[in-house]
Scaffold this motif. Structure first.
Motif, short mmCIF file in Angstrom:
data_model
loop_
_atom_site.label_atom_id
_atom_site.label_comp_id
_atom_site.label_asym_id
_atom_site.label_seq_id
_atom_site.Cartn_x
_atom_site.Cartn_y
_atom_site.Cartn_z
N ASN A 1 0.83 -1.18 0.00
CA ASN A 1 0.00 0.00 0.00
C ASN A 1 0.88 1.25 0.00
OD1 ASN A 1 -2.85 -0.68 -0.07
ND2 ASN A 1 -2.47 -1.79 1.83
N SER A 2 0.23 2.39 -0.13
CA SER A 2 0.94 3.67 -0.26
C SER A 2 0.68 4.55 0.97
CB SER A 2 0.42 4.39 -1.51
OG SER A 2 -0.97 4.69 -1.34
N ILE A 3 1.35 5.68 1.00
CA ILE A 3 1.10 6.65 2.07
C ILE A 3 -0.35 7.12 2.01
CG2 ILE A 3 1.67 8.97 2.92
CD1 ILE A 3 4.59 8.41 1.95
N ARG A 4 -0.85 7.43 0.81
CA ARG A 4 -2.25 7.88 0.68
C ARG A 4 -3.20 6.82 1.25
NH1 ARG A 4 -3.81 11.73 -2.72
NH2 ARG A 4 -2.06 11.26 -4.11
N TRP A 5 -2.95 5.56 0.90
CA TRP A 5 -3.82 4.50 1.41
C TRP A 5 -3.77 4.45 2.93
CZ3 TRP A 5 -3.50 0.34 4.60
CH2 TRP A 5 -4.62 -0.49 4.64
N ASN A 6 -2.59 4.51 3.53
CA ASN A 6 -2.48 4.46 4.99
C ASN A 6 -3.20 5.62 5.65
OD1 ASN A 6 -0.55 2.24 6.26
ND2 ASN A 6 0.15 2.68 4.19
N LEU A 7 -3.10 6.82 5.09
CA LEU A 7 -3.80 7.98 5.66
C LEU A 7 -5.32 7.77 5.58
CD1 LEU A 7 -1.54 10.75 4.10
CD2 LEU A 7 -1.74 10.22 6.56
N GLY A 8 -5.81 7.33 4.43
CA GLY A 8 -7.24 7.07 4.29
C GLY A 8 -7.69 5.93 5.17
N HIS A 9 -6.86 4.91 5.31
CA HIS A 9 -7.20 3.77 6.16
C HIS A 9 -7.31 4.19 7.62
CE1 HIS A 9 -7.47 -0.32 7.56
NE2 HIS A 9 -6.46 -0.09 8.40
#
Length: 167
Positions: free
Chosen positions: A38-46
């Motif tokens: 996963n990406s940084i964007r995914w982790n923030l949204g998660h």
């Protein structure tokens, strides 16, 4: 642990998450280095989606999530399967900044409340109160902060983030 301390921790942890977001460019946000799924964007949204669903779900109340956020950011999802444009970092930032105050306003004074069913993690961990679930959600956010830091290091980012004070 009382309500004030749990929400103080939530605000502190979220300030660190927002600081990490602020030190992330749109270009960095979507890179998935080798060894990461996963990406940084995914982790923030998660972080946003998981906290919303964990806390509201425990007391069987409806989470406040924008359209498509669950399909983008729920557990076991990945940017590799996104068929729509994911939110910008600015959009994610707005949601992340507003969430702790909104959750505190809604759930302060309710942390001793028991859910209709316990929240089980594996065979040995059972949470029976909202306070326990909020504390777990705080820990979960910190876990994903570590992943964000690792993603930045894997990209060679030297300045990881600085923490601002206040709520």
């Amino acid at each position: 642990m009382n309500d004030e301390m749990i929400f103080q921790q939530m605000h502190f942890i979220r300030n660190r998450t927002v600081a990490a977001l602020d030190a992330t460019t749109e270009e960095m946000a979507d890179i998935m280095p080798e060894g990461f799924n996963n990406s940084i964007r995914w982790n923030l949204g998660h972080i946003f989606v998981a906290q919303e669903r964990l806390i509201h779900g425990f007391v069987q109340e409806e989470p406040q999530l924008p359209p498509h956020y669950v399909e983008w950011f729920n557990a076991n999802t990945s940017p590799e399967t996104w068929d729509k444009d994911a939110p910008t970092l600015s959009e994610l930032r707005e949601h992340l900044v507003q969430q702790p105050k909104r959750l505190e306003d809604k759930f302060k004074g309710r942390l001793s409340e028991k859910g209709p069913q316990p929240f089980k993690l594996g065979e040995d961990t059972v949470f029976t109160t909202l306070a326990e679930v909020v504390s777990f959600a705080n820990w979960h956010e910190g876990l994903h902060q570590g992943t964000i830091t690792s993603l930045k290091r894997a990209q060679g980012a030297e300045k990881l983030f600085e923490v601002s004070s206040g709520k």
